[in-house]
Design a protein around this motif. Structure first.
Motif, PDB file in Angstrom:
ATOM      1  N   ILE A 128       0.841  -1.194   0.000  1.00 21.70           N
ATOM      2  CA  ILE A 128       0.000   0.000   0.000  1.00 21.70           C
ATOM      3  C   ILE A 128       0.877   1.245   0.000  1.00 21.70           C
ATOM      4  N   LEU A 129       1.908   1.269   0.837  1.00 24.00           N
ATOM      5  CA  LEU A 129       2.823   2.408   0.871  1.00 24.00           C
ATOM      6  C   LEU A 129       3.512   2.601  -0.480  1.00 24.00           C
ATOM      7  N   GLN A 130       3.884   1.502  -1.126  1.00 15.84           N
ATOM      8  CA  GLN A 130       4.533   1.574  -2.435  1.00 15.84           C
ATOM      9  C   GLN A 130       3.577   2.172  -3.475  1.00 15.84           C
ATOM     10  N   MET A 131       2.310   1.751  -3.438  1.00 12.29           N
ATOM     11  CA  MET A 131       1.328   2.293  -4.375  1.00 12.29           C
ATOM     12  C   MET A 131       1.119   3.789  -4.146  1.00 12.29           C
ATOM     13  N   VAL A 132       0.986   4.186  -2.881  1.00 16.99           N
ATOM     14  CA  VAL A 132       0.811   5.604  -2.553  1.00 16.99           C
ATOM     15  C   VAL A 132       2.034   6.398  -3.006  1.00 16.99           C
ATOM     16  N   SER A 133       3.191   5.848  -2.755  1.00 16.46           N
ATOM     17  CA  SER A 133       4.434   6.497  -3.163  1.00 16.46           C
ATOM     18  C   SER A 133       4.503   6.655  -4.686  1.00 16.46           C
ATOM     19  N   ASP A 134       4.088   5.624  -5.419  1.00 16.35           N
ATOM     20  CA  ASP A 134       4.084   5.690  -6.889  1.00 16.35           C
ATOM     21  C   ASP A 134       3.136   6.782  -7.386  1.00 16.35           C
ATOM     22  N   VAL A 135       1.947   6.860  -6.793  1.00 16.48           N
ATOM     23  CA  VAL A 135       0.969   7.875  -7.192  1.00 16.48           C
ATOM     24  C   VAL A 135       1.517   9.273  -6.906  1.00 16.48           C
ATOM     25  N   ILE A 136       2.104   9.457  -5.726  1.00 18.29           N
ATOM     26  CA  ILE A 136       2.681  10.757  -5.372  1.00 18.29           C
ATOM     27  C   ILE A 136       3.807  11.106  -6.347  1.00 18.29           C
ATOM     28  N   GLY A 137       4.641  10.137  -6.684  1.00 16.58           N
ATOM     29  CA  GLY A 137       5.742  10.368  -7.623  1.00 16.58           C
ATOM     30  C   GLY A 137       5.245  10.793  -8.995  1.00 16.58           C
ATOM     31  N   VAL A 138       4.204  10.134  -9.484  1.00 11.45           N
ATOM     32  CA  VAL A 138       3.632  10.481 -10.789  1.00 11.45           C
ATOM     33  C   VAL A 138       3.042  11.890 -10.743  1.00 11.45           C
ATOM     34  N   GLU A 139       2.276  12.175  -9.691  1.00 14.57           N
ATOM     35  CA  GLU A 139       1.654  13.498  -9.557  1.00 14.57           C
ATOM     36  C   GLU A 139       2.709  14.595  -9.436  1.00 14.57           C
ATOM     37  N   LEU A 140       3.749  14.344  -8.662  1.00 13.62           N
ATOM     38  CA  LEU A 140       4.827  15.312  -8.494  1.00 13.62           C
ATOM     39  C   LEU A 140       5.555  15.535  -9.824  1.00 13.62           C
ATOM     40  N   GLY A 141       5.821  14.471 -10.538  1.00 16.68           N
ATOM     41  CA  GLY A 141       6.467  14.578 -11.849  1.00 16.68           C
ATOM     42  C   GLY A 141       5.623  15.379 -12.817  1.00 16.68           C
ATOM     43  N   GLN A 142       4.310  15.152 -12.820  1.00 22.50           N
ATOM     44  CA  GLN A 142       3.401  15.898 -13.692  1.00 22.50           C
ATOM     45  C   GLN A 142       3.378  17.374 -13.321  1.00 22.50           C
ATOM     46  N   LYS A 143       3.379  17.656 -12.022  1.00 23.13           N
ATOM     47  CA  LYS A 143       3.372  19.051 -11.562  1.00 23.13           C
ATOM     48  C   LYS A 143       4.651  19.758 -11.995  1.00 23.13           C
ATOM     49  N   ILE A 144       5.792  19.099 -11.902  1.00 23.97           N
ATOM     50  CA  ILE A 144       7.066  19.681 -12.333  1.00 23.97           C
ATOM     51  C   ILE A 144       7.037  19.943 -13.840  1.00 23.97           C
ATOM     52  N   ALA A 145       6.537  18.991 -14.607  1.00 22.71           N
ATOM     53  CA  ALA A 145       6.438  19.153 -16.063  1.00 22.71           C
ATOM     54  C   ALA A 145       5.485  20.296 -16.416  1.00 22.71           C
ATOM     55  N   ASP A 146       4.343  20.384 -15.726  1.00 20.19           N
ATOM     56  CA  ASP A 146       3.385  21.465 -15.979  1.00 20.19           C
ATOM     57  C   ASP A 146       4.005  22.832 -15.685  1.00 20.19           C
ATOM     58  N   ASN A 147       4.751  22.932 -14.585  1.00 20.18           N
ATOM     59  CA  ASN A 147       5.401  24.193 -14.225  1.00 20.18           C
ATOM     60  C   ASN A 147       6.453  24.578 -15.272  1.00 20.18           C
ATOM     61  N   ALA A 148       7.221  23.597 -15.745  1.00 20.21           N
ATOM     62  CA  ALA A 148       8.238  23.870 -16.768  1.00 20.21           C
ATOM     63  C   ALA A 148       7.575  24.344 -18.058  1.00 20.21           C
ATOM     64  N   LEU A 149       6.474  23.720 -18.444  1.00 16.62           N
ATOM     65  CA  LEU A 149       5.754  24.128 -19.648  1.00 16.62           C
ATOM     66  C   LEU A 149       5.189  25.540 -19.486  1.00 16.62           C
ATOM     67  N   GLU A 153       6.346  27.942 -17.592  1.00 16.05           N
ATOM     68  CA  GLU A 153       7.462  28.891 -17.666  1.00 16.05           C
ATOM     69  C   GLU A 153       7.918  29.089 -19.108  1.00 16.05           C
ATOM     70  N   SER A 154       7.985  28.003 -19.864  1.00 20.22           N
ATOM     71  CA  SER A 154       8.370  28.081 -21.266  1.00 20.22           C
ATOM     72  C   SER A 154       7.371  28.923 -22.057  1.00 20.22           C
ATOM     73  N   GLU A 155       6.096  28.730 -21.807  1.00 15.27           N
ATOM     74  CA  GLU A 155       5.062  29.508 -22.491  1.00 15.27           C
ATOM     75  C   GLU A 155       5.152  30.985 -22.123  1.00 15.27           C
ATOM     76  N   LYS A 156       5.454  31.298 -20.863  1.00 12.58           N
ATOM     77  CA  LYS A 156       5.617  32.691 -20.439  1.00 12.58           C
ATOM     78  C   LYS A 156       6.795  33.335 -21.165  1.00 12.58           C
ATOM     79  N   ARG A 157       7.910  32.607 -21.265  1.00 15.93           N
ATOM     80  CA  ARG A 157       9.077  33.143 -21.975  1.00 15.93           C
ATOM     81  C   ARG A 157       8.759  33.363 -23.444  1.00 15.93           C
ATOM     82  N   HIS A 158       8.032  32.422 -24.051  1.00 11.55           N
ATOM     83  CA  HIS A 158       7.659  32.537 -25.459  1.00 11.55           C
ATOM     84  C   HIS A 158       6.759  33.746 -25.676  1.00 11.55           C
ATOM     85  N   ARG A 159       5.753  33.913 -24.820  1.00  7.31           N
ATOM     86  CA  ARG A 159       4.852  35.062 -24.929  1.00  7.31           C
ATOM     87  C   ARG A 159       5.626  36.372 -24.765  1.00  7.31           C
TER      88      ARG A 159
END
Length: 168
Positions: A17-38, A40-46
């Motif tokens: 259960i802890l491993q599953m929760v950890s995997d979900v948190i890791g995926v969500e955190l990775g997506q949040k980092i990717a969204d923030n990078a995108l 920032e890139s869009e702001k620089r482009h604009r």
């Protein structure tokens, strides 16, 4: 109850259960980092487009202006609200410019240099313009991107400097 009294199966279930929760948190955190990078890139482009010392606009596939930068607004002595939403093909714009945009929408980069009378203010300008197809990731033409340089009143020397800047 001490840990010695907990069965091995119970510990493994909790670890799973802890491993599953950890995997979900890791995926969500990775997506949040990717969204923030995108974002920032869009702001620089604009910011780049907005502050480019050339008039820039884009149209949809029907020739309707969907965005423009502040330099185009300055060149035309108009406003973003008045420019966006206009359809190039429904305006009394010189036919050479309309043909350039039509050809860009057909996939060909186009060049125009000559006179242009602004539609909204009637101001006569000498411009240099490039029109290129705007394509989606899958290669479909979704519009046209235009860059406009106002050459009105520029000397040949100033025009040469402008040409050098455009090449960058």
């Amino acid at each position: 109850i001490g840990l010695d009294n907990i069965t091995t199966d119970y510990r493994i279930d909790n670890l799973n259960i802890l491993q599953m929760v950890s995997d979900v948190i890791g995926v969500e955190l990775g997506q949040k980092i990717a969204d923030n990078a995108l974002e920032e890139s869009e702001k620089r482009h604009r910011s780049l487009i907005e502050n480019l010392p050339l008039g820039v606009f884009s149209t949809d596939s029907n020739g309707e202006i969907i965005q423009c930068n502040k330099y185009l607004i300055d060149i035309t002595k108009s406003s973003k609200e008045k420019i966006t939403g206009l359809n190039i093909f429904n305006l009394p714009v010189n036919s050479e410019i309309k043909n350039c945009i039509r050809n860009a929408l057909d996939g060909y980069t186009q060049f125009y240099e000559g006179g242009y009378k602004t539609v909204l203010t009637g101001k006569n300008l000498k411009i240099r313009a490039y029109f290129t197809p705007d394509t989606s990731e899958d290669g479909k033409i979704v519009g046209c991107i235009g860059t406009i340089t106002d050459l009105t009143g520029k000397t040949d020397e100033q025009d040469d400097e402008t040409r050098k800047m455009e090449k960058v």
